[in-house]
Design a protein around this motif. Structure first.
Motif, PDB file in Angstrom:
ATOM      1  N   GLY A   5      -5.760  -2.739  -8.635  1.00  0.00           N
ATOM      2  CA  GLY A   5      -5.419  -3.329  -9.922  1.00  0.00           C
ATOM      3  C   GLY A   5      -4.074  -4.016  -9.908  1.00  0.00           C
ATOM      4  O   GLY A   5      -3.367  -4.026  -8.904  1.00  0.00           O
ATOM      5  N   ASN A   6      -3.695  -4.566 -11.056  1.00  0.00           N
ATOM      6  CA  ASN A   6      -2.436  -5.304 -11.135  1.00  0.00           C
ATOM      7  C   ASN A   6      -1.316  -4.487 -11.752  1.00  0.00           C
ATOM      8  O   ASN A   6      -0.199  -4.961 -11.832  1.00  0.00           O
ATOM      9  CB  ASN A   6      -2.608  -6.559 -11.997  1.00  0.00           C
ATOM     10  N   MET A   7      -1.639  -3.293 -12.198  1.00  0.00           N
ATOM     11  CA  MET A   7      -0.615  -2.519 -12.896  1.00  0.00           C
ATOM     12  C   MET A   7       0.298  -1.817 -11.903  1.00  0.00           C
ATOM     13  O   MET A   7      -0.134  -1.371 -10.851  1.00  0.00           O
ATOM     14  CB  MET A   7      -1.271  -1.459 -13.776  1.00  0.00           C
ATOM     15  N   ILE A   8       1.571  -1.715 -12.271  1.00  0.00           N
ATOM     16  CA  ILE A   8       2.491  -0.887 -11.496  1.00  0.00           C
ATOM     17  C   ILE A   8       3.122   0.110 -12.463  1.00  0.00           C
ATOM     18  O   ILE A   8       3.456  -0.241 -13.590  1.00  0.00           O
ATOM     19  CB  ILE A   8       3.548  -1.743 -10.778  1.00  0.00           C
ATOM     20  N   TYR A   9       3.194   1.362 -12.045  1.00  0.00           N
ATOM     21  CA  TYR A   9       3.675   2.405 -12.941  1.00  0.00           C
ATOM     22  C   TYR A   9       5.011   2.943 -12.441  1.00  0.00           C
ATOM     23  O   TYR A   9       5.166   3.211 -11.253  1.00  0.00           O
ATOM     24  CB  TYR A   9       2.670   3.549 -13.007  1.00  0.00           C
ATOM     25  N   LEU A  10       5.958   3.064 -13.352  1.00  0.00           N
ATOM     26  CA  LEU A  10       7.231   3.683 -13.004  1.00  0.00           C
ATOM     27  C   LEU A  10       7.237   5.095 -13.578  1.00  0.00           C
ATOM     28  O   LEU A  10       7.054   5.273 -14.775  1.00  0.00           O
ATOM     29  CB  LEU A  10       8.415   2.911 -13.593  1.00  0.00           C
ATOM     30  N   LEU A  15      -3.454  12.514 -10.019  1.00  0.00           N
ATOM     31  CA  LEU A  15      -4.275  11.547 -10.751  1.00  0.00           C
ATOM     32  C   LEU A  15      -4.080  10.142 -10.188  1.00  0.00           C
ATOM     33  O   LEU A  15      -5.029   9.372 -10.089  1.00  0.00           O
ATOM     34  CB  LEU A  15      -3.917  11.566 -12.238  1.00  0.00           C
ATOM     35  N   PHE A  16      -2.849   9.833  -9.818  1.00  0.00           N
ATOM     36  CA  PHE A  16      -2.637   8.507  -9.240  1.00  0.00           C
ATOM     37  C   PHE A  16      -3.292   8.395  -7.876  1.00  0.00           C
ATOM     38  O   PHE A  16      -3.733   7.328  -7.480  1.00  0.00           O
ATOM     39  CB  PHE A  16      -1.144   8.185  -9.165  1.00  0.00           C
ATOM     40  N   ARG A  17      -3.362   9.534  -7.186  1.00  0.00           N
ATOM     41  CA  ARG A  17      -4.085   9.531  -5.922  1.00  0.00           C
ATOM     42  C   ARG A  17      -5.563   9.272  -6.178  1.00  0.00           C
ATOM     43  O   ARG A  17      -6.209   8.522  -5.457  1.00  0.00           O
ATOM     44  CB  ARG A  17      -3.876  10.880  -5.246  1.00  0.00           C
ATOM     45  N   HIS A  18      -6.059   9.889  -7.236  1.00  0.00           N
ATOM     46  CA  HIS A  18      -7.463   9.697  -7.582  1.00  0.00           C
ATOM     47  C   HIS A  18      -7.722   8.262  -8.024  1.00  0.00           C
ATOM     48  O   HIS A  18      -8.695   7.635  -7.589  1.00  0.00           O
ATOM     49  CB  HIS A  18      -7.832  10.670  -8.698  1.00  0.00           C
ATOM     50  N   LEU A  19      -6.834   7.732  -8.865  1.00  0.00           N
ATOM     51  CA  LEU A  19      -7.059   6.390  -9.397  1.00  0.00           C
ATOM     52  C   LEU A  19      -6.720   5.312  -8.376  1.00  0.00           C
ATOM     53  O   LEU A  19      -7.134   4.175  -8.522  1.00  0.00           O
ATOM     54  CB  LEU A  19      -6.208   6.186 -10.646  1.00  0.00           C
ATOM     55  N   ASN A  20      -5.940   5.692  -7.374  1.00  0.00           N
ATOM     56  CA  ASN A  20      -5.540   4.757  -6.327  1.00  0.00           C
ATOM     57  C   ASN A  20      -4.768   3.566  -6.913  1.00  0.00           C
ATOM     58  O   ASN A  20      -5.074   2.415  -6.642  1.00  0.00           O
ATOM     59  CB  ASN A  20      -6.774   4.272  -5.562  1.00  0.00           C
ATOM     60  N   ARG A  21      -3.789   3.890  -7.738  1.00  0.00           N
ATOM     61  CA  ARG A  21      -2.970   2.820  -8.293  1.00  0.00           C
ATOM     62  C   ARG A  21      -1.530   3.001  -7.823  1.00  0.00           C
ATOM     63  O   ARG A  21      -1.090   4.126  -7.586  1.00  0.00           O
ATOM     64  CB  ARG A  21      -2.983   2.870  -9.824  1.00  0.00           C
ATOM     65  N   ASN A  36       0.811  -1.212   0.000  1.00  0.00           N
ATOM     66  CA  ASN A  36       0.000   0.000   0.000  1.00  0.00           C
ATOM     67  C   ASN A  36       0.843   1.260   0.000  1.00  0.00           C
ATOM     68  O   ASN A  36       0.363   2.332  -0.316  1.00  0.00           O
ATOM     69  CB  ASN A  36      -0.916   0.020   1.226  1.00  0.00           C
ATOM     70  N   ASP A  37       2.122   1.106   0.368  1.00  0.00           N
ATOM     71  CA  ASP A  37       2.968   2.284   0.388  1.00  0.00           C
ATOM     72  C   ASP A  37       3.359   2.741  -0.996  1.00  0.00           C
ATOM     73  O   ASP A  37       3.968   3.786  -1.147  1.00  0.00           O
ATOM     74  CB  ASP A  37       4.207   1.997   1.220  1.00  0.00           C
ATOM     75  N   LEU A  38       3.054   1.962  -1.991  1.00  0.00           N
ATOM     76  CA  LEU A  38       3.310   2.422  -3.358  1.00  0.00           C
ATOM     77  C   LEU A  38       2.187   3.297  -3.877  1.00  0.00           C
ATOM     78  O   LEU A  38       2.278   3.854  -4.955  1.00  0.00           O
ATOM     79  CB  LEU A  38       3.519   1.218  -4.282  1.00  0.00           C
ATOM     80  N   LEU A  39       1.119   3.423  -3.105  1.00  0.00           N
ATOM     81  CA  LEU A  39       0.050   4.348  -3.499  1.00  0.00           C
ATOM     82  C   LEU A  39       0.445   5.752  -3.080  1.00  0.00           C
ATOM     83  O   LEU A  39       1.262   5.931  -2.183  1.00  0.00           O
ATOM     84  CB  LEU A  39      -1.257   3.942  -2.842  1.00  0.00           C
ATOM     85  N   VAL A  40      -0.146   6.729  -3.727  1.00  0.00           N
ATOM     86  CA  VAL A  40       0.232   8.099  -3.397  1.00  0.00           C
ATOM     87  C   VAL A  40      -0.234   8.481  -2.005  1.00  0.00           C
ATOM     88  O   VAL A  40       0.422   9.213  -1.292  1.00  0.00           O
ATOM     89  CB  VAL A  40      -0.325   9.078  -4.449  1.00  0.00           C
TER      90      VAL A  40
END
Lengths: 412, 542
Positions: free
Chosen positions: B187-192, B100-106, B41-45
């Protein structure tokens, strides 16, 4: 919901190189498969170069071939993959080879092994594999980068293949068509000069690819009616005259598969999720958004003062001044002001900052790399924008002072 | 906006923009204590969830870009071709991506190429985040992996990514089994995300690292990995011999005047008054620069000036037409003058300004010159250092051959009498020399020449025996007592460190170190005025 599923399916298709080249009637695929499978079956050595521009599917086709062959000969193939970007120095290349061979044969890999140990290990494994009638396939991506320096890796690989007992295939992948000319004599003489050329697809092939990518499968989790409807719409779009125009323009610009995929990805991700269908507008926006003109965009961002500085520099360039720096630009700026009495005449420090902005925007750059001893005002700079672009940019700029346009036009 | 002002501290921040619009991003700190091991979960914003509308309203003039990015990122679990986000400074690239990543929660792995200033640090930072490793005292602030070569990086990265993706998949499967649909799905995606990507071009090994990062997607061949590059320069500035498949471009244009107006109007107490102020002031400033950060610093003191005639500093006043006209007449001269000094920092108390200036000098010599042009010399410097500065300037400006005539006992005053009527050829030559000075900048000089000039001008300064200038006499006495030499060398090294004087490498022919003064004429004039030193007498004008 089905729109989202369809979108996910299409996007994963576009990102998956395997799918793209799967059904293509690519002769390279059959040629490559024939070559590799004969060398595996007849236990001989071989070396092949796959050449073609970036994004033409060299590696993807090779992967498909290997996939098939691994099913066909599950026990007699082991693959070692190297990339010129990662392993262009000999030490890390041999280390990586040793690591992958160890993984393949369930041996313990020692990180501390020296360069010599690793290269000897490779030769030994090749010999053993030869005795066991196992073919090692070396894939050298970005082959041209391995040809830098002493080419020790290539030499020892190809030299090891000269012995009767060994059994290996070396596959070089490069986007440089003259890749084999880069080889040293001793390497070249050991290389069998088999080359496979990968060309960008023709218009017809691209169109076929387009249909292949965008048609939804009817027998899947997606509802049958939806899939049929979707496919019909796609067919309509593809047959549309205006779409064909865009498509031709796109291919004229760059006809490689990767470029087409980028275009498709953009269009598909702009699909309307409410209706769940693609429309021609999606492709139109994709086309306009993928073709960018960064310099003109940059000019649009400039403030009026920055435009003045650009025009002054352009005038200096037209006058064929050999060197140009901020002080010279300021002199020209003052000249313009003196002769035309413009309202935009600012102090030197303000101009210097505008000048720095232009440097950040990369409309200008320093011509010397080392001159850090000098301050910005004295370092020579050059303009990174052509006069045609400047002219076009000024025309498009909404509140551009008329005098600037006149000045640029006069200089031509 | 207020909704976003969450008490919880998000894991990551962007550099705070000068506009208050992004003030919801508070300084970074780990939410969990450092001893606690990190989870996926620490990879979320982090932070409270934000709706898309909130994001759009907090970034005026950016709605089309936001929609575009959302569309390209796509729904949950859809793969992504690499994106290339570019646009000028302070156009909201990083903030929008993070929001946006905070919004998408990815989950995303964010590394800025500014803080990770070479390839090793970049590699290790990415791996640390992916392996959920936090540096703390228990592990001696070590990295998760030691990784210097690109080949190791790709191997480790592949390993770490498979770990994370499996982790994510397990998590989402659990979610499905628990019937927790839709809320909190990651989701299963991870973004760099690679921020400040343009800086990579200046790295040592940029010719290998750039194509590596651009080709990373093709190298990894993992559908669950999305790459996002954020750069302030356009993709065409990255062209190299190597070539790569270009990522999908997303362009952030600079704000238009209308957008800037909206941004500046945010968080203003008296909207109407500020808007009437902007009517007057914004347009001329926009002709100079369109960067929001610079504009807001330039406009702030001006607005205070604007409010001066009002009784309560303009709180709760609704300006009438008449008042607007009055205020306009009041502010008009100030606008014209402040257009020409954008670097003024007036609001801070004087002592702070001084220290601020001093540090600025050490940091950035080019800036300091310009800030000095305003007002009087506003930093402290010892008298001998000032003389040294002047002599360095003279040594850089004057040709060495004229030293003897300029610094003879009469102070070079007879130089002018010798002047003949200039012929055409001489004029031409003069012009050329002028041009050369303009182009080449200050010249270099050896240490001996500097010391000689220094001694000359110090002795001249003590000569007139002016009653007022006790300081100089004291200095002169010091020179006499012989402590001068060691002192001067110390001062010189201080000035070199402060970047007033540039110390070059030793000259290959002469073998001695050469110096160059980097300060502007205006600054020297100011220094000379503070010493009452007749600089113009010694300055050679061609």
């Amino acid at each position: 919901m089905e729109g989202e599923n369809a979108l996910n399916l299409l996007r994963s298709r576009i990102c998956d190189t395997g799918f793209i080249f799967k059904d293509s009637s690519d002769t390279n695929y059959s040629k490559l498969k024939f070559m590799i499978s004969t060398s595996v079956a007849e236990a001989c050595n071989n070396s092949i170069l796959l050449l073609g521009p970036r994004g033409s599917g060299k590696l993807a086709v090779l992967d498909l071939v290997l996939q098939d062959l691994l099913i066909q000969y599950p026990d007699s193939i082991s693959v070692v993959r190297l990339n010129g970007l990662l392993h262009c120095d000999d030490i890390s290349a041999f280390k990586e080879i040793a690591r992958q061979l160890c993984m393949e044969h369930q041996l313990l890999f020692s990180k501390a092994a020296s360069f010599d140990d690793n290269s000897q290990f490779m030769v030994a494994v090749l010999k053993e594999c030869g005795l066991a009638h196992k073919t090692v396939i070396f894939i050298l991506d970005e082959f041209d980068l391995f040809a830098q320096g002493k080419q020790r890796l290539l030499y020892s690989l190809l030299d090891a293949m000269q012995s009767v007992s060994s059994q290996a295939v070396v596959l070089g992948i490069s986007c440089r068509l003259d890749a084999d000319q880069l080889l040293e004599k001793r390497v070249r003489s050991r290389f069998s000069h088999r080359k496979l050329l990968f060309l960008p697809p023709s218009i017809e092939d691209s169109q076929r690819l387009l249909v292949h990518m965008l048609t939804l499968p009817i027998d899947s989790s997606l509802p049958y009616d939806y899939a049929v409807e979707f496919n019909k719409k796609v067919q309509n779009i593809i047959e549309d005259k205006r779409f064909k125009e865009i498509f031709n323009k796109l291919l004229n610009f760059d006809s490689s598969v990767k470029h087409l995929l980028k275009f498709l990805f953009y269009a598909v991700s702009h699909m309307d999720l409410q209706t769940g269908f693609l429309s021609r507008e999606n492709f139109e926006t994709a086309f306009t958004n993928i073709q960018r003109q960064p310099k003109l965009e940059c000019l649009k961002n400039c403030s009026v003062l920055e435009l003045y500085i650009l025009v002054s520099m352009k005038r200096l360039e037209v006058k064929e001044k050999s060197l140009c720096n901020f002080n010279a630009v300021m002199k020209e700026y003052k000249n313009i002001h003196d002769s035309f009495q413009t309202s935009d005449y600012y102090a030197r420090n303000v101009c210097l900052r505008a000048f720095e902005h232009l440097l950040h925007r990369e409309l200008l750059c320093f011509t010397d790399n080392r001159g850090h001893s000098l301050s910005v005002e004295f370092r020579p700079v050059k303009l990174l924008i052509s006069s045609a672009e400047l002219h076009q940019g000024l025309k498009a700029y909404q509140s551009c002072p008329a005098i600037l346009q006149k000045l640029v036009e006069r200089d031509g | 906006m207020d909704k976003e002002e969450s008490p919880q501290i998000p894991r990551r921040t962007t550099r705070s923009l000068s506009t208050p619009s992004t003030s919801n991003i508070v300084p970074a700190a780990k939410v969990n204590s450092s001893l606690e091991s990190l989870t996926i979960n620490d990879l979320l914003v982090g932070g409270d969830p934000v709706s898309l509308d909130d994001i759009i309203s907090s970034f005026p003039g950016r709605s089309s870009q936001i929609h575009e990015i959302v569309r390209l990122l796509g729904p949950l679990n859809s793969p992504l071709l690499p994106l290339f986000v570019y646009g000028g400074a302070s156009t909201g690239k990083t903030s929008i991506i993070l929001q946006l990543f905070r919004h998408l929660n990815r989950p995303l792995v964010y590394s800025s190429c500014r803080t990770c200033y070479n390839q090793r640090i970049l590699f290790e930072s990415v791996l640390n985040q992916l392996l959920l490793h936090s540096k703390n005292a228990a592990n001696c602030y070590a990295n998760a992996k030691r990784c210097e070569r690109p080949s190791d990086f790709v191997n480790f990265l592949r390993e770490a990514l498979t770990g994370v993706i499996n982790n994510l998949k397990e998590k989402s499967e659990k979610m499905i089994s628990k019937k927790k649909v839709h809320d909190g799905k990651t989701g299963n995606m991870i973004y760099l995300v690679f921020d400040n990507f343009h800086l990579v071009r200046d790295w040592d090994k940029s010719s290998t690292i750039l194509p590596l990062l651009f080709n990373l997607y093709d190298m990894l061949k993992m559908l669950e990995v999305g790459l996002i590059f954020i750069s302030s320069t356009s993709p065409d500035t990255f062209y190299t011999n190597m070539g790569y498949v270009e990522p999908i471009p997303i362009y952030f244009p600079d704000y238009t005047e209308g957008d800037i107006r909206q941004i500046l109007l945010r968080n203003q107490a008296n909207q109407k008054l500020y808007s009437s102020f902007l009517d007057v002031a914004l347009k001329p400033f926009c002709r100079i620069t369109r960067q929001v950060g610079e504009l807001s610093t330039a406009l702030k003191p001006l607005f205070e000036k604007y409010c001066e005639p009002l009784s309560d500093k303009g709180k709760g006043v609704v300006p009438s037409e008449d008042m607007k006209r009055r205020l306009f007449n009041h502010i008009k001269p100030h606008i014209a003058s402040s257009l020409n000094d954008v670097f003024k920092v007036s609001s801070a108390p004087s002592s702070e300004v001084e220290t601020g200036k001093q540090t600025k000098h050490q940091g950035n010599p080019k800036r300091s010159e310009r800030s000095e042009e305003i007002g009087d010399l506003d930093f402290h410097m010892s008298t001998s250092a000032k003389y040294l500065l002047i002599s360095a300037f003279l040594a850089s400006r004057n040709p060495a051959t004229l030293d003897a005539s300029l610094f003879d006992s009469k102070g070079g005053s007879d130089n002018r009498k010798r002047k003949r009527k200039a012929s055409e050829k001489a004029l031409e030559k003069k012009e050329m020399l002028e041009e050369e000075l303009l182009m080449k900048g200050p010249g270099t000089f050896p240490l001996e020449r500097l010391i000689a000039i220094f001694q000359c001008i110090v002795s001249v300064a003590e000569d007139p025996a002016d009653e007022d200038e006790q300081k100089n006499e004291e200095l002169g006495a010091q020179c006499g007592s012989g402590s001068l030499m060691s002192d001067v060398l110390l001062q010189l090294s201080t000035l070199c460190n402060a970047n007033f004087i540039f110390k070059g490498k030793s000259c290959p022919i002469e073998g001695s170190t050469r110096y160059r003064s980097t300060i502007s004429e205006d600054l020297v004039l100011k220094v000379a005025r503070s010493l009452k030193f007749p600089l113009s007498k010694y300055l050679y004008r061609s």
